[in-house]
Write a protein that holds these residues in place. Structure first.
Motif, PDB file in Angstrom:
ATOM      1  N   LEU A 473     -17.664  -8.356 -20.759  1.00 27.89           N
ATOM      2  CA  LEU A 473     -16.953  -9.481 -21.249  1.00 27.89           C
ATOM      3  C   LEU A 473     -16.102 -10.284 -19.976  1.00 27.89           C
ATOM      4  O   LEU A 473     -15.666 -11.283 -20.548  1.00 27.89           O
ATOM      5  CB  LEU A 473     -15.854  -9.225 -22.265  1.00 27.89           C
ATOM      6  CG  LEU A 473     -16.662  -8.091 -23.405  1.00 27.89           C
ATOM      7  CD1 LEU A 473     -15.489  -7.858 -24.557  1.00 27.89           C
ATOM      8  CD2 LEU A 473     -18.011  -8.859 -24.264  1.00 27.89           C
ATOM      9  N   THR A 474     -16.249 -10.152 -18.875  1.00 25.58           N
ATOM     10  CA  THR A 474     -15.453 -10.765 -17.675  1.00 25.58           C
ATOM     11  C   THR A 474     -16.668 -11.766 -17.280  1.00 25.58           C
ATOM     12  O   THR A 474     -17.531 -11.931 -17.845  1.00 25.58           O
ATOM     13  CB  THR A 474     -15.225  -9.679 -16.661  1.00 25.58           C
ATOM     14  OG1 THR A 474     -16.278  -9.432 -16.004  1.00 25.58           O
ATOM     15  CG2 THR A 474     -14.221  -8.662 -17.221  1.00 25.58           C
ATOM     16  N   ALA A 475     -15.922 -12.647 -16.395  1.00 24.32           N
ATOM     17  CA  ALA A 475     -16.716 -13.617 -15.947  1.00 24.32           C
ATOM     18  C   ALA A 475     -17.478 -13.233 -14.254  1.00 24.32           C
ATOM     19  O   ALA A 475     -17.667 -14.136 -13.558  1.00 24.32           O
ATOM     20  CB  ALA A 475     -16.068 -15.005 -15.773  1.00 24.32           C
ATOM     21  N   GLU A 476     -17.320 -12.122 -14.096  1.00 23.69           N
ATOM     22  CA  GLU A 476     -17.916 -11.629 -12.767  1.00 23.69           C
ATOM     23  C   GLU A 476     -18.483 -10.345 -12.914  1.00 23.69           C
ATOM     24  O   GLU A 476     -18.508  -9.646 -13.948  1.00 23.69           O
ATOM     25  CB  GLU A 476     -16.621 -11.219 -11.823  1.00 23.69           C
ATOM     26  CG  GLU A 476     -15.611 -10.372 -12.324  1.00 23.69           C
ATOM     27  CD  GLU A 476     -14.494 -10.098 -11.231  1.00 23.69           C
ATOM     28  OE1 GLU A 476     -14.793  -9.739 -10.030  1.00 23.69           O
ATOM     29  OE2 GLU A 476     -13.416 -10.261 -11.830  1.00 23.69           O
ATOM     30  N   PRO A 477     -19.660  -9.988 -11.919  1.00 20.40           N
ATOM     31  CA  PRO A 477     -20.377  -8.749 -11.939  1.00 20.40           C
ATOM     32  C   PRO A 477     -19.413  -7.714 -11.612  1.00 20.40           C
ATOM     33  O   PRO A 477     -18.532  -7.853 -10.824  1.00 20.40           O
ATOM     34  CB  PRO A 477     -21.319  -9.162 -10.981  1.00 20.40           C
ATOM     35  CG  PRO A 477     -21.075 -10.134  -9.950  1.00 20.40           C
ATOM     36  CD  PRO A 477     -20.164 -11.102 -10.841  1.00 20.40           C
ATOM     37  N   LEU A 522     -23.328  -4.362 -13.461  1.00 18.21           N
ATOM     38  CA  LEU A 522     -23.271  -5.105 -14.810  1.00 18.21           C
ATOM     39  C   LEU A 522     -23.003  -6.665 -14.568  1.00 18.21           C
ATOM     40  O   LEU A 522     -21.866  -6.767 -14.388  1.00 18.21           O
ATOM     41  CB  LEU A 522     -22.552  -4.330 -15.799  1.00 18.21           C
ATOM     42  CG  LEU A 522     -22.541  -4.766 -17.421  1.00 18.21           C
ATOM     43  CD1 LEU A 522     -24.105  -4.364 -17.708  1.00 18.21           C
ATOM     44  CD2 LEU A 522     -21.718  -4.004 -18.180  1.00 18.21           C
ATOM     45  N   GLU A 523     -23.841  -7.433 -15.015  1.00 19.38           N
ATOM     46  CA  GLU A 523     -23.569  -8.783 -14.685  1.00 19.38           C
ATOM     47  C   GLU A 523     -22.685  -9.330 -15.845  1.00 19.38           C
ATOM     48  O   GLU A 523     -22.631  -8.749 -16.946  1.00 19.38           O
ATOM     49  CB  GLU A 523     -24.984  -9.594 -14.642  1.00 19.38           C
ATOM     50  CG  GLU A 523     -25.897  -9.281 -13.549  1.00 19.38           C
ATOM     51  CD  GLU A 523     -25.375  -9.630 -12.288  1.00 19.38           C
ATOM     52  OE1 GLU A 523     -24.557 -10.719 -12.310  1.00 19.38           O
ATOM     53  OE2 GLU A 523     -25.625  -8.974 -11.387  1.00 19.38           O
ATOM     54  N   THR A 527     -24.841  -6.230 -21.325  1.00 12.82           N
ATOM     55  CA  THR A 527     -24.673  -5.060 -21.770  1.00 12.82           C
ATOM     56  C   THR A 527     -26.021  -3.997 -21.454  1.00 12.82           C
ATOM     57  O   THR A 527     -27.000  -4.326 -21.427  1.00 12.82           O
ATOM     58  CB  THR A 527     -24.733  -5.129 -23.400  1.00 12.82           C
ATOM     59  OG1 THR A 527     -23.983  -5.781 -23.942  1.00 12.82           O
ATOM     60  CG2 THR A 527     -24.668  -3.714 -24.071  1.00 12.82           C
ATOM     61  N   GLN A 528     -25.271  -2.690 -21.107  1.00 16.16           N
ATOM     62  CA  GLN A 528     -26.176  -1.718 -20.515  1.00 16.16           C
ATOM     63  C   GLN A 528     -26.148  -0.729 -21.430  1.00 16.16           C
ATOM     64  O   GLN A 528     -24.791  -0.148 -21.750  1.00 16.16           O
ATOM     65  CB  GLN A 528     -25.875  -1.161 -19.191  1.00 16.16           C
ATOM     66  CG  GLN A 528     -26.240   0.059 -18.807  1.00 16.16           C
ATOM     67  CD  GLN A 528     -27.868  -0.363 -18.392  1.00 16.16           C
ATOM     68  OE1 GLN A 528     -28.094  -1.242 -17.505  1.00 16.16           O
ATOM     69  NE2 GLN A 528     -28.747   0.268 -18.962  1.00 16.16           N
ATOM     70  N   GLU A 529     -27.419  -0.236 -21.958  1.00 13.92           N
ATOM     71  CA  GLU A 529     -27.323   0.831 -22.967  1.00 13.92           C
ATOM     72  C   GLU A 529     -27.928   2.296 -22.176  1.00 13.92           C
ATOM     73  O   GLU A 529     -28.747   2.248 -21.562  1.00 13.92           O
ATOM     74  CB  GLU A 529     -28.169   0.549 -23.894  1.00 13.92           C
ATOM     75  CG  GLU A 529     -28.293   1.813 -25.280  1.00 13.92           C
ATOM     76  CD  GLU A 529     -29.366   1.350 -26.371  1.00 13.92           C
ATOM     77  OE1 GLU A 529     -28.547   0.598 -27.372  1.00 13.92           O
ATOM     78  OE2 GLU A 529     -30.490   1.523 -26.201  1.00 13.92           O
ATOM     79  N   ILE A 530     -27.218   3.273 -22.684  1.00 14.37           N
ATOM     80  CA  ILE A 530     -27.634   4.581 -22.035  1.00 14.37           C
ATOM     81  C   ILE A 530     -27.964   5.465 -23.467  1.00 14.37           C
ATOM     82  O   ILE A 530     -26.899   5.525 -24.036  1.00 14.37           O
ATOM     83  CB  ILE A 530     -26.570   5.323 -21.114  1.00 14.37           C
ATOM     84  CG1 ILE A 530     -26.540   4.503 -19.900  1.00 14.37           C
ATOM     85  CG2 ILE A 530     -27.199   6.573 -20.560  1.00 14.37           C
ATOM     86  CD1 ILE A 530     -25.413   4.932 -19.278  1.00 14.37           C
TER      87      ILE A 530
END
Length: 545
Positions: A473-477, A522-523, A527-530
């Protein structure tokens, strides 16, 4: 006592001509995490011949067996130590100590006078209360039964008026007394501060030990005697400020130390060396003893016993500090650490003063800068957000000691304070710099099945699906390291199979069986799902733990 004094007075003058009283001071201190080495110095002037230098100002708590002496300007012959029947020494009080005592006495007298005034007002209140009690008793007296109505009315009026006046007087006295007592707050605070200042000066009037140093001078000489000994009631505690610069990928470590001592005397303007050596702890390897095993018939089993060697290993004496060599003058050059492969020494460039049992002094030991690898660590099993970590390799000449005094900063923002473990010289380590609220973690178990399976072989099984989501939810990777786990088995009867999508980058992380690791960047707004599936299968009749 009078006989001893007379004996000293009538003793031949020649007998005392060989004894030279000298006054010593603490000049150099080496502190360990627990304990320290103190070096006292005393100048002397002696004519040709044999003499004894008499020091009567060693703290009585000095372990005499640890005392080592060196002399410059004369030949050292022998030394004698004792902590009883020590000749009297002149009590010395500094001007600061005298002023502190006088200030405490002045404030105590002022407080006594003020509290006496408050007590006088309290007496007025007590007198008014006594009047009220008398009037109340008068109003219930049996003598009133025979009074005519007019006299009774006058008496009742008088009791009411006087009772009201007495109650008002009691209330007014109570209010004045309370106000006067509150007005003493500043005076009481000043007295407590004055007492604290007096305690910090620590009057050094405790019992002392005596040291007699026999010397021989070939000619009239001036020299210095140095006395070194160990003290248990002193030490230093490391203090670190860890500051992470994410943009520059640099970690700065501001080193410091808190000093304390309770030796019974003040250290004034002493040279200071801090050592990471720990002579109060184990200084030799443990002994290993033969291990005798026997077998017995079941009906001849005997209680397990320890061999004599093993018993000795559990009853070993506490380790002792190594003996001190004769001290030599220390040359202070810089505050850089000195690493000999075993411990680190910090030679403080100035001098310090530490009052016994009162001060906790902080000194700075310089700054270290190391390259850092910032990364976000996510543990969805236990946390709902990721944490910022910084991996680094410690300086090969620096030992970071365990301490509770470690403070963490992200740039200029204070993150928190927490204990740290020891980081050896040249070792790799990872430190946390607080949570990243914008990296949210979710861990769910959408599917779980448990029951029997098999056609020809009866067995039990457990199947579970775990879904992990990491949301930025941030503005940076953010570079991320996600950790989770699957169960593992050491029994052939318990079979475990698992799959993961995506496949983890590492298994059995840090030697922990079943711990998995995923690494990715993570950009923003991504969202990354595992998804993690595992199956456990074991024979029917067995229980899963």
């Amino acid at each position: 006592m009078r006989a001893l004094a007379c004996l000293l007075i009538v003793a031949p003058v020649l007998a005392w001509a060989e004894d030279i009283p000298v006054t010593s001071r603490v000049a150099d201190v080496t502190l360990y995490p627990q304990g320290g080495t103190v070096i006292r110095e005393a100048g002397f002037a002696a004519p040709e011949g044999s003499h004894r230098l008499i020091l009567t100002d060693l703290p009585v708590s000095v372990p005499l067996s640890s005392v080592r002496v060196s002399v410059e300007g004369a030949q050292l012959n022998d030394i004698a130590l004792r902590d009883d029947y020590v000749p009297p020494r002149t009590a010395e009080e500094t001007a600061a100590l005298q002023a502190a005592r006088a200030e405490v006495a002045r404030l105590e007298a002022a407080l006594r006078d003020a509290e006496a005034g408050v007590e006088a007002i309290r007496l007025e209140e007590e007198a008014a209360v006594a009047r009220v009690a008398f009037l109340d008793q008068l109003g219930t007296s049996r003598a009133l039964a025979g009074m005519d109505p007019a006299a009774l009315r006058d008496l009742v009026t008088m009791i009411g008026q006087e009772g009201l006046a007495a109650r008002q007087a009691a209330l007014e006295a109570r209010q004045r007394a309370d106000a006067a007592d509150r007005g003493l707050t500043d005076l009481r605070d000043d007295l407590e501060e004055a007492r604290a200042a007096l305690r910090a000066l620590v009057p050094q009037d405790a019992a002392r030990a005596m040291l007699a140093v026999a010397i021989t001078a070939d000619a009239e000489t001036q020299g210095v005697v140095r006395v070194a000994y160990t003290v248990p009631d002193a030490g230093w505690q490391p203090a670190y400020d860890f500051r992470l610069d994410r943009d520059a990928a640099r970690l700065s470590i501001a080193r410091g130390a808190f000093l304390q001592q309770s030796t019974g005397e003040n250290w004034q303007d002493v040279a200071l060396t801090l050592s990471t050596s720990r002579p109060s702890e184990q200084t030799a390897p443990s002994e290993i003893w033969p291990w005798l095993r026997r077998v017995f018939d079941p009906d001849q089993m005997q209680p397990k016993t320890l061999s004599r060697g093993a018993e000795a290993s559990f009853d070993s004496a506490a380790p002792q500090a190594e003996a001190l060599a004769a001290p030599a003058p220390a040359m202070v050059t810089q505050a850089a650490p000195e690493f000999d492969g075993l411990s680190v020494r910090y030679v403080y460039p100035g001098t310090v003063s530490v009052a016994s049992g009162a001060d906790r002094v902080r000194v700075d030991l310089g700054l270290i800068e190391r390259p850092a690898d910032p990364i976000a660590r996510a543990v969805p099993l236990l946390d709902d957000r990721a944490f910022l970590m910084a991996g680094f390799t410690n300086d090969p000449r620096e030992v970071i000691l365990p301490t509770d005094e470690a403070r963490f900063y992200l740039g200029e923002r204070f993150v928190g304070q927490r204990p740290i473990a020891m980081i050896p010289a040249g070792a790799e380590a990872e430190l946390s710099f607080g949570p990243i609220d914008g990296l949210r973690l979710t861990r769910m178990i959408p599917s779980r099945e448990e029951g029997g399976r098999g056609v020809f072989t009866a067995s039990n099984a457990l199947e579970e699906t775990i879904r992990i989501e990491v949301e930025n939810l941030t503005a940076e990777p953010w570079p991320l390291r996600v950790l989770d786990r699957v169960p593992y088995s050491e029994q052939q009867e318990l079979e475990i199979e698992w799959t993961a999508a995506p496949r983890p980058a590492g298994q059995d992380v840090d030697g922990k069986r079943g711990v998995l690791e995923w690494r990715f960047t993570l950009e923003p707004a991504a969202t990354q799902e595992i998804v993690l599936d595992y199956t456990l299968e074991w024979p029917e009749g067995k229980l899963l733990r």
